[in-house]
Design an enzyme around this catalytic site. Sequence first.
Site, PDB file in Angstrom:
ATOM      1  N   LYS A  22      -7.994   1.082  -5.059  1.00  0.00           N
ATOM      2  CA  LYS A  22      -6.903   1.032  -4.072  1.00  0.00           C
ATOM      3  C   LYS A  22      -6.237   2.389  -3.964  1.00  0.00           C
ATOM      4  CE  LYS A  22      -2.711  -0.509  -5.251  1.00  0.00           C
ATOM      5  NZ  LYS A  22      -1.602   0.435  -5.017  1.00  0.00           N
ATOM      6  N   ASN A  23      -5.923   2.993  -5.109  1.00  0.00           N
ATOM      7  CA  ASN A  23      -5.134   4.222  -5.100  1.00  0.00           C
ATOM      8  C   ASN A  23      -5.928   5.459  -4.698  1.00  0.00           C
ATOM      9  OD1 ASN A  23      -2.982   2.674  -5.683  1.00  0.00           O
ATOM     10  ND2 ASN A  23      -2.908   3.192  -7.858  1.00  0.00           N
ATOM     11  N   ARG A  92       4.645   0.774   0.451  1.00  0.00           N
ATOM     12  CA  ARG A  92       5.372   1.981   0.084  1.00  0.00           C
ATOM     13  C   ARG A  92       4.524   3.225   0.252  1.00  0.00           C
ATOM     14  NH1 ARG A  92       8.547   5.227  -2.177  1.00  0.00           N
ATOM     15  NH2 ARG A  92       7.209   6.828  -3.009  1.00  0.00           N
ATOM     16  N   CYS A 116      10.864  -0.131  -4.365  1.00  0.00           N
ATOM     17  CA  CYS A 116       9.975  -1.287  -4.544  1.00  0.00           C
ATOM     18  C   CYS A 116      10.353  -1.969  -5.835  1.00  0.00           C
ATOM     19  CB  CYS A 116       8.517  -0.858  -4.529  1.00  0.00           C
ATOM     20  SG  CYS A 116       7.986  -0.169  -6.097  1.00  0.00           S
ATOM     21  N   ARG A 121      12.400   4.788  -5.579  1.00  0.00           N
ATOM     22  CA  ARG A 121      11.197   5.620  -5.344  1.00  0.00           C
ATOM     23  C   ARG A 121      11.555   6.726  -4.362  1.00  0.00           C
ATOM     24  NH1 ARG A 121       6.519   2.328  -6.386  1.00  0.00           N
ATOM     25  NH2 ARG A 121       5.291   4.198  -6.211  1.00  0.00           N
ATOM     26  N   PRO A 122      12.267   7.764  -4.834  1.00  0.00           N
ATOM     27  CA  PRO A 122      12.659   8.839  -3.919  1.00  0.00           C
ATOM     28  C   PRO A 122      11.449   9.604  -3.392  1.00  0.00           C
ATOM     29  CG  PRO A 122      13.102   9.440  -6.210  1.00  0.00           C
ATOM     30  CD  PRO A 122      12.624   8.014  -6.221  1.00  0.00           C
ATOM     31  N   ASP A 124      11.879  13.030  -2.624  1.00  0.00           N
ATOM     32  CA  ASP A 124      12.354  14.435  -2.619  1.00  0.00           C
ATOM     33  C   ASP A 124      11.227  15.421  -2.892  1.00  0.00           C
ATOM     34  OD1 ASP A 124      13.316  14.824  -6.036  1.00  0.00           O
ATOM     35  OD2 ASP A 124      12.333  13.078  -5.126  1.00  0.00           O
ATOM     36  N   LEU A 125      10.272  15.058  -3.750  1.00  0.00           N
ATOM     37  CA  LEU A 125       9.179  15.993  -4.061  1.00  0.00           C
ATOM     38  C   LEU A 125       8.226  16.136  -2.878  1.00  0.00           C
ATOM     39  CD1 LEU A 125       8.471  14.785  -7.711  1.00  0.00           C
ATOM     40  CD2 LEU A 125       9.788  16.797  -6.997  1.00  0.00           C
ATOM     41  N   ASP A 305       0.092   1.842 -14.648  1.00  0.00           N
ATOM     42  CA  ASP A 305      -0.401   0.644 -13.968  1.00  0.00           C
ATOM     43  C   ASP A 305      -1.160  -0.286 -14.910  1.00  0.00           C
ATOM     44  OD1 ASP A 305      -1.229   2.587 -10.987  1.00  0.00           O
ATOM     45  OD2 ASP A 305       0.675   1.832 -11.752  1.00  0.00           O
ATOM     46  N   ILE A 327       7.279   6.322 -16.654  1.00  0.00           N
ATOM     47  CA  ILE A 327       7.070   6.681 -15.243  1.00  0.00           C
ATOM     48  C   ILE A 327       8.044   5.960 -14.303  1.00  0.00           C
ATOM     49  CG2 ILE A 327       5.362   6.820 -13.374  1.00  0.00           C
ATOM     50  CD1 ILE A 327       4.521   8.509 -15.732  1.00  0.00           C
ATOM     51  N   ARG A 397      -2.518  -7.371  -3.035  1.00  0.00           N
ATOM     52  CA  ARG A 397      -2.376  -5.994  -2.562  1.00  0.00           C
ATOM     53  C   ARG A 397      -3.348  -5.050  -3.255  1.00  0.00           C
ATOM     54  NH1 ARG A 397       2.520  -3.699  -4.265  1.00  0.00           N
ATOM     55  NH2 ARG A 397       1.444  -1.888  -3.415  1.00  0.00           N
TER      56      ARG A 397
HETATM   57  C1  EPZ Z   1       1.026   6.310  -7.362  1.00  0.00           C
HETATM   58  O1  EPZ Z   1       2.300   6.021  -6.801  1.00  0.00           O
HETATM   59  C2  EPZ Z   1       0.289   4.973  -7.413  1.00  0.00           C
HETATM   60  N1  EPZ Z   1       0.201   4.437  -6.073  1.00  0.00           N
HETATM   61  C3  EPZ Z   1       1.056   4.011  -8.307  1.00  0.00           C
HETATM   62  O2  EPZ Z   1       0.302   2.810  -8.409  1.00  0.00           O
HETATM   63  C4  EPZ Z   1       1.160   4.608  -9.691  1.00  0.00           C
HETATM   64  O3  EPZ Z   1       1.937   3.767 -10.502  1.00  0.00           O
HETATM   65  C5  EPZ Z   1       1.847   5.982  -9.604  1.00  0.00           C
HETATM   66  O4  EPZ Z   1       1.137   6.837  -8.691  1.00  0.00           O
HETATM   67  C6  EPZ Z   1       1.895   6.682 -10.946  1.00  0.00           C
HETATM   68  O5  EPZ Z   1       0.638   6.827 -11.491  1.00  0.00           O
HETATM   69  C7  EPZ Z   1      -0.764   4.932  -5.251  1.00  0.00           C
HETATM   70  O6  EPZ Z   1      -1.521   5.817  -5.567  1.00  0.00           O
HETATM   71  C8  EPZ Z   1      -0.862   4.317  -3.893  1.00  0.00           C
HETATM   72  P1  EPZ Z   1       4.488   9.010  -8.142  1.00  0.00           P
HETATM   73  P2  EPZ Z   1       3.271   7.201  -6.320  1.00  0.00           P
HETATM   74  O7  EPZ Z   1       4.955   9.732  -6.943  1.00  0.00           O
HETATM   75  O8  EPZ Z   1       2.480   8.313  -5.782  1.00  0.00           O
HETATM   76  C9  EPZ Z   1       9.117   9.785  -9.117  1.00  0.00           C
HETATM   77  C10 EPZ Z   1      -0.091   0.482  -8.389  1.00  0.00           C
HETATM   78  O9  EPZ Z   1       0.284  -0.440  -9.132  1.00  0.00           O
HETATM   79  N2  EPZ Z   1       9.156  10.537  -7.850  1.00  0.00           N
HETATM   80  O10 EPZ Z   1       3.493   9.673  -9.032  1.00  0.00           O
HETATM   81  O11 EPZ Z   1       4.295   6.593  -5.449  1.00  0.00           O
HETATM   82  C11 EPZ Z   1       8.889   8.289  -8.879  1.00  0.00           C
HETATM   83  O12 EPZ Z   1      10.065   7.612  -8.560  1.00  0.00           O
HETATM   84  C12 EPZ Z   1       0.895   1.583  -7.951  1.00  0.00           C
HETATM   85  O13 EPZ Z   1      -1.240   0.583  -7.957  1.00  0.00           O
HETATM   86  C13 EPZ Z   1      10.312  11.254  -7.549  1.00  0.00           C
HETATM   87  O14 EPZ Z   1      11.276  11.257  -8.301  1.00  0.00           O
HETATM   88  O15 EPZ Z   1       3.940   7.587  -7.716  1.00  0.00           O
HETATM   89  C14 EPZ Z   1       8.257   7.838 -10.189  1.00  0.00           C
HETATM   90  O16 EPZ Z   1       9.265   7.576 -11.109  1.00  0.00           O
HETATM   91  C15 EPZ Z   1       2.285   1.330  -8.422  1.00  0.00           C
HETATM   92  N3  EPZ Z   1      10.344  11.918  -6.366  1.00  0.00           N
HETATM   93  C16 EPZ Z   1       7.448   9.075 -10.595  1.00  0.00           C
HETATM   94  O17 EPZ Z   1       7.966  10.184  -9.862  1.00  0.00           O
HETATM   95  C17 EPZ Z   1       9.290  11.945  -5.495  1.00  0.00           C
HETATM   96  O18 EPZ Z   1       9.373  12.567  -4.428  1.00  0.00           O
HETATM   97  C18 EPZ Z   1       5.958   8.958 -10.331  1.00  0.00           C
HETATM   98  O19 EPZ Z   1       5.782   8.578  -8.986  1.00  0.00           O
HETATM   99  C19 EPZ Z   1       8.136  11.228  -5.834  1.00  0.00           C
HETATM  100  C20 EPZ Z   1       8.088  10.527  -7.024  1.00  0.00           C
END
Ligand code: EPZ
Length: 424
Positions: A22-23, A92, A116, A121-122, A124-125, A305, A327, A397
């Site tokens: 999926k990811n 999301r 979610c 889930r900001p 900002d990055l 995950d 995380i 999902r």
């Molecule tokens: C991806 O989500 C995966 N989703 C998630 O899988 C997975 O848990 C996550 O990466 C971490 O490995 C997909 O690939 C579709 P992140 P993503 O941005 O990209 C913070 C599942 O169950 N953050 O790496 O949204 C954020 O809040 C899902 O399949 C900021 O602060 O995750 C989190 O605490 C759930 N600012 C951390 O970073 C930002 O701009 C990691 O989030 C972006 C993220």
Amino acid sequence: MSVLKITGGRSLSGSLRVQGAKNSALPLLAASVMTEGLSVFRNCPHLTDVEATVAILRHVGCRVYEEGDALYVDASGPISPEVPDALMRRMRSSVIFLGALLGRCGEAVLSLPGGCELGPRPVDLHLLALRTLGAEVEVSGGRLCCRAAGLKGGHIVLPSVSVGATENAVLAAVRATGSTVITGAAREPEIADLQEYLRACGALVTGAGSGVIRVQGVKKLRGAEKRVMPDRIAAATYLAACASAGGRVRLYDVCPAHMVPVLQALERMGCGVTAGENLIALERRGALRSPGPIITRPYPGFPTDAQPPLMAASLKADGVTVMIETIFESRYRHVPALRGMGADIRAAGKTAVIRGVDALHGTEVLASDLRGGAALAVAALSAEGETVIRGMEHVDRGYEDMAGALSALGAEAVLEHEGDADDG
Ligand code: EPZ
């Protein structure tokens, strides 16, 4: 609505082909909007998140159709930069269209993805990355509008690891003028899968998996063919299912190299794990031991995950298991339901302490999110009696036909659609 009914107490046996990831599928499909041609995706999993992504592709102007085992995306026509709120809210990770539409149209207008189940889930990055390449970003009334007369290459420094922000940075950079360096990039294998596809489309991207990604912008991308990588989290879930229920299973079309911390944890629990090129066999005969402390980390650390399914597999393990979730802020929402099945778990903040119990019992539970729902199924396999899992829309999902997969491994698992039972 559908419910999954699992009667526990049967050990597992048999083989299972692991679904596409999926990811990886979601960012690949989003990326296809940047090409001015036809892309072919093989091994694309049948999931509601994929359907939501396809709905967005069609909305912005792509022709999408399935033939045989492949999904075709034709993005050669005009593409609209706007994604309506309703489509954004379904999933999301539709935020990934930000970099793709900006790269293709010079503009992207979509809603801020809501939080979610896993906490705030900001983005900002994501916005930092796009601004670094010269995008103007406007946020008003929950709508996000990014514009750039022409993205320019630059040095994107991600202060913390984000999979999505890394993917958006790469997507925005591939058609920017000049070169871009992304430091602090996430190293997840799904990003390497995205790089492979983009390179097949004519992009100049290197370094995925290393933490430093380099991109030389190109004017145009063509369509390409791509096989979606195996789903390491679905694989981890079915291995945890076997650890929980006992027995011996063989997963194929899987990549053991992507799953090292998970396989090590299962070995520490006393499971026999053998891995081949694209297969993993797991055997659990005797009592389970606690895997010891598990701390979730960005790749190549222990994947967040896989935390819920591994927690569910350790509920009857001898000893005390401490899990630390680094995380996401609230990724223990499955704990109350597991406690309802007789588990001994204390969760506070980032930490959960699991004391092994002798028995679990089946009951009616509600899935709180995708991986939390999977954890309930893993626990149900070693519980006495029947467990009825509601909220399967969360599980659908990310898991292709979970009931079918568990039944293929010998479990007593049936998916019922509400109202089915009454038909007698
Ligand atoms: C991806 O989500 C995966 N989703 C998630 O899988 C997975 O848990 C996550 O990466 C971490 O490995 C997909 O690939 C579709 P992140 P993503 O941005 O990209 C913070 C599942 O169950 N953050 O790496 O949204 C954020 O809040 C899902 O399949 C900021 O602060 O995750 C989190 O605490 C759930 N600012 C951390 O970073 C930002 O701009 C990691 O989030 C972006 C993220």
